[in-house]
Design a protein around this motif. Structure first.
Motif, PDB file in Angstrom:
ATOM      1  N   UNK A 119      11.013  26.725 -70.771  1.00  0.00           N
ATOM      2  CA  UNK A 119      11.530  26.930 -72.121  1.00  0.00           C
ATOM      3  C   UNK A 119      10.441  26.731 -73.167  1.00  0.00           C
ATOM      4  N   UNK A 120       9.592  25.732 -72.950  1.00  0.00           N
ATOM      5  CA  UNK A 120       8.552  25.426 -73.924  1.00  0.00           C
ATOM      6  C   UNK A 120       7.598  26.600 -74.121  1.00  0.00           C
ATOM      7  N   UNK A 121       7.334  27.336 -73.048  1.00  0.00           N
ATOM      8  CA  UNK A 121       6.436  28.487 -73.144  1.00  0.00           C
ATOM      9  C   UNK A 121       7.192  29.806 -73.289  1.00  0.00           C
ATOM     10  N   UNK A 122       8.514  29.717 -73.411  1.00  0.00           N
ATOM     11  CA  UNK A 122       9.307  30.923 -73.624  1.00  0.00           C
ATOM     12  C   UNK A 122       9.429  31.806 -72.405  1.00  0.00           C
ATOM     13  N   UNK A 177      -0.798  34.592 -71.898  1.00  0.00           N
ATOM     14  CA  UNK A 177      -0.565  35.123 -73.241  1.00  0.00           C
ATOM     15  C   UNK A 177       0.386  34.224 -74.022  1.00  0.00           C
ATOM     16  N   UNK A 178       1.455  33.769 -73.375  1.00  0.00           N
ATOM     17  CA  UNK A 178       2.415  32.894 -74.038  1.00  0.00           C
ATOM     18  C   UNK A 178       1.781  31.547 -74.384  1.00  0.00           C
ATOM     19  N   UNK A 179       0.946  31.054 -73.481  1.00  0.00           N
ATOM     20  CA  UNK A 179       0.252  29.789 -73.725  1.00  0.00           C
ATOM     21  C   UNK A 179      -0.657  29.899 -74.944  1.00  0.00           C
ATOM     22  N   UNK A 191       5.521  32.300 -81.815  1.00  0.00           N
ATOM     23  CA  UNK A 191       5.459  31.875 -80.418  1.00  0.00           C
ATOM     24  C   UNK A 191       6.743  31.139 -80.060  1.00  0.00           C
ATOM     25  N   UNK A 192       6.738  30.534 -78.893  1.00  0.00           N
ATOM     26  CA  UNK A 192       7.931  29.837 -78.409  1.00  0.00           C
ATOM     27  C   UNK A 192       8.118  28.461 -79.030  1.00  0.00           C
ATOM     28  N   UNK A 193       7.083  27.904 -79.652  1.00  0.00           N
ATOM     29  CA  UNK A 193       7.198  26.564 -80.239  1.00  0.00           C
ATOM     30  C   UNK A 193       7.667  26.650 -81.691  1.00  0.00           C
TER      31      UNK A 193
END
Length: 225
Positions: free
Chosen positions: A62-65, A82-84, A40-42
């Motif tokens: 940015x945090x969630x991409x 979906x990203x969350x 994921x983005x994190x």
């Protein structure tokens, strides 16, 4: 210029003066320890158990991409969700409880920030207010609705709800309000894409009043079911 303050029943809380910055920090896409691609983005790698904090100035996009450009306001809600979910699955505190001392605390912080980011970006009005903050034009408690004709329209819609005796009358008012909200969102999308933040801020004030009407209509229906 019309600056009369609307009756308190029309007002909803506004965001205070907060000036955030658009961070240039780039979150990693691979684990700094094992070099595996992150899920994921994190910065949380379930493969090797490495998890890192994120600088406080990293914005919610940015945090969630989510790319900040070119469509800052018109987000794909399914993609956002979906990203969350991917980010939460990677940094949920329960996942990191047994992975080493201190890692659960880092995960807790990341999870909280991911939740906050999702809440701010999921709702269009909240997303707009966040964008205004990022660009230095946050709503102030002293901001007023300066369009007299629009204010009269809001008052009329609220009167229609307050004086309604039948559900279908309230639903008709909600339908008209929803149409106005959709028009306002189209206007906001245009202003944001052009970088016209002053106009976007004015539209945000109007949108907030419309959201207040919608909330009142839903409350009427709930109380009269």
């Amino acid at each position: 210029m019309f600056t009369a303050r609307a009756p308190s029943r029309l007002l909803r809380p506004v965001i205070g003066s907060v000036h955030r910055t658009i961070s240039t920090f780039t979150l990693p896409t691979s684990c700094p320890s094992c070099k595996a691609a992150l899920a994921s983005s994190v910065p949380a790698c379930l493969k090797c158990g490495t998890i890192s904090t994120v600088p406080v100035d990293v914005n919610n996009y940015s945090l969630l991409g989510i790319p900040y450009e070119p469509h800052k306001f018109a987000l794909d809600e399914a993609d956002l969700q979906k990203r969350f979910r991917r980010a939460q699955a990677a940094c949920h505190p329960d996942v990191w409880t047994a992975k080493g001392e201190g890692k659960k605390d880092v995960a807790q912080d990341l999870s909280s920030r991911v939740n906050d980011a999702y809440k701010r970006l999921r709702d269009p009005l909240s997303r707009l207010n966040y964008l205004l903050e990022l660009n230095g034009v946050a709503l102030e408690a002293t901001d007023k609705l300066e369009d007299e004709a629009f204010l009269m329209k809001i008052l009329s819609l609220r009167d229609d709800i307050d004086e309604a005796t039948e559900r279908e009358d309230v639903e008709a008012t909600l339908g008209e309000t929803q149409e106005n909200i959709e028009n306002a969102l189209e206007e906001v999308t245009k202003h944001v894409s052009e970088g016209n933040w002053a106009a976007a801020k004015s539209a945000s004030v109007r949108l907030k009043y419309l959201e207040g009407v919608r909330a009142a209509g839903k409350e009427w229906i709930q109380e009269n079911e």
